[in-house]
Scaffold this motif. Structure first.
Motif, PDB file in Angstrom:
ATOM      1  N   ASP A   1      97.115 -52.733  13.847  1.00 29.36           N
ATOM      2  CA  ASP A   1      96.008 -52.278  12.784  1.00 29.36           C
ATOM      3  C   ASP A   1      96.705 -52.275  11.353  1.00 29.36           C
ATOM      4  O   ASP A   1      97.893 -51.796  11.323  1.00 29.36           O
ATOM      5  N   ALA A   2      96.151 -52.925  10.521  1.00 27.89           N
ATOM      6  CA  ALA A   2      96.524 -52.882   9.253  1.00 27.89           C
ATOM      7  C   ALA A   2      95.797 -52.190   8.401  1.00 27.89           C
ATOM      8  O   ALA A   2      94.511 -52.823   8.527  1.00 27.89           O
ATOM      9  N   THR A   3      96.378 -51.515   7.776  1.00 23.94           N
ATOM     10  CA  THR A   3      95.196 -50.658   6.709  1.00 23.94           C
ATOM     11  C   THR A   3      95.620 -51.041   5.379  1.00 23.94           C
ATOM     12  O   THR A   3      96.738 -50.722   4.875  1.00 23.94           O
ATOM     13  N   PHE A   4      94.460 -51.326   4.482  1.00 24.57           N
ATOM     14  CA  PHE A   4      94.643 -51.754   3.155  1.00 24.57           C
ATOM     15  C   PHE A   4      93.958 -50.480   2.456  1.00 24.57           C
ATOM     16  O   PHE A   4      92.751 -50.033   2.828  1.00 24.57           O
ATOM     17  N   VAL A   5      94.660 -49.721   1.537  1.00 24.90           N
ATOM     18  CA  VAL A   5      94.004 -48.530   0.575  1.00 24.90           C
ATOM     19  C   VAL A   5      93.905 -49.251  -0.577  1.00 24.90           C
ATOM     20  O   VAL A   5      94.802 -49.775  -1.319  1.00 24.90           O
TER      21      VAL A   5
ATOM     22  N   VAL B   1      99.410 -51.325   1.593  1.00 27.02           N
ATOM     23  CA  VAL B   1      99.338 -52.019   3.029  1.00 27.02           C
ATOM     24  C   VAL B   1     100.222 -51.237   4.058  1.00 27.02           C
ATOM     25  O   VAL B   1     101.407 -51.080   3.873  1.00 27.02           O
ATOM     26  N   SER B   2      99.501 -50.964   5.121  1.00 25.95           N
ATOM     27  CA  SER B   2     100.374 -50.053   6.023  1.00 25.95           C
ATOM     28  C   SER B   2      99.988 -50.461   7.497  1.00 25.95           C
ATOM     29  O   SER B   2      98.970 -50.814   7.649  1.00 25.95           O
ATOM     30  N   TYR B   3     101.179 -50.235   8.308  1.00 27.45           N
ATOM     31  CA  TYR B   3     100.706 -50.399   9.523  1.00 27.45           C
ATOM     32  C   TYR B   3     101.431 -49.158  10.451  1.00 27.45           C
ATOM     33  O   TYR B   3     101.957 -48.417  10.005  1.00 27.45           O
ATOM     34  N   PRO B   4     100.550 -49.077  11.636  1.00 30.59           N
ATOM     35  CA  PRO B   4     101.103 -47.841  12.560  1.00 30.59           C
ATOM     36  C   PRO B   4     102.342 -47.525  12.665  1.00 30.59           C
ATOM     37  O   PRO B   4     103.281 -48.538  13.071  1.00 30.59           O
ATOM     38  N   MET B   5     102.802 -46.418  12.766  1.00 33.57           N
ATOM     39  CA  MET B   5     104.204 -45.935  13.182  1.00 33.57           C
ATOM     40  C   MET B   5     104.327 -46.460  14.537  1.00 33.57           C
ATOM     41  O   MET B   5     103.730 -46.188  15.512  1.00 33.57           O
ATOM     42  N   GLY B   6     105.636 -46.984  14.705  1.00 36.73           N
ATOM     43  CA  GLY B   6     105.917 -47.463  16.064  1.00 36.73           C
ATOM     44  C   GLY B   6     105.288 -48.882  16.662  1.00 36.73           C
ATOM     45  O   GLY B   6     105.429 -49.381  17.723  1.00 36.73           O
TER      46      GLY B   6
END
Length: 150
Positions: free
Chosen positions: A116-120, A129-134
């Protein structure tokens, strides 16, 4: 015995080559976290498409893109793993024999996690741009590859 050692060495090289592909995807996903900052919203939607989920919180827009790999399983539900085997057999005319066998997968396996890539976005541009931890960051490369090609 030399045949066994050579085959094991070749299997190790094949395993390393498989890891190199994952390294490229991981590198792409890591670079996206800085290189896509500042990307306009219209460009994000053009290169990444419609997000799987979206939300607006305190003026920030959150666009989440998801990728789940298809895993080929057999009737037991266990993912198929390609493998190889090497055997050596010999004996004497008197019927005394010796056998040696080595078998195993060609490369270390793992269950693909997906990403899951989340763009703020704030003010119409990507801020983060962030990805879930782990998560396996290598699985995130496919989500950002179209945008990184710009």
């Amino acid at each position: 015995m030399r045949i066994v050692v050579r085959a094991a060495g070749m299997a190790a090289l094949i395993g390393l080559a498989a890891c190199a592909g994952n390294s490229k995807d991981a590198d792409l996903a890591e670079r996206a976290q800085t290189q896509l900052v500042g990307l306009p919203k219209a460009a994000l939607l053009s290169c990444a498409g419609v997000p799987s989920r979206q939300a607006v919180v305190n003026g920030a827009e959150y666009y989440t893109y998801s990728a789940r790999p298809v895993v080929d399983t057999d009737s037991t539900g266990i993912a198929g793993i390609p493998g190889t085997g090497v055997g050596l057999s010999g004996g004497t005319a008197d019927g005394i024999g010796l056998s040696l066998g080595i078998g195993g997968p060609l490369a270390a396996s793992r269950t693909p996690q997906g990403c899951d890539a989340t763009f703020v976005l704030r003010g119409g541009t990507v801020q983060q741009v962030s990805y879930p931890m782990g998560a396996s960051i290598a699985d995130c490369g496919a989500l950002v590859s179209n945008c990184m090609a710009r």
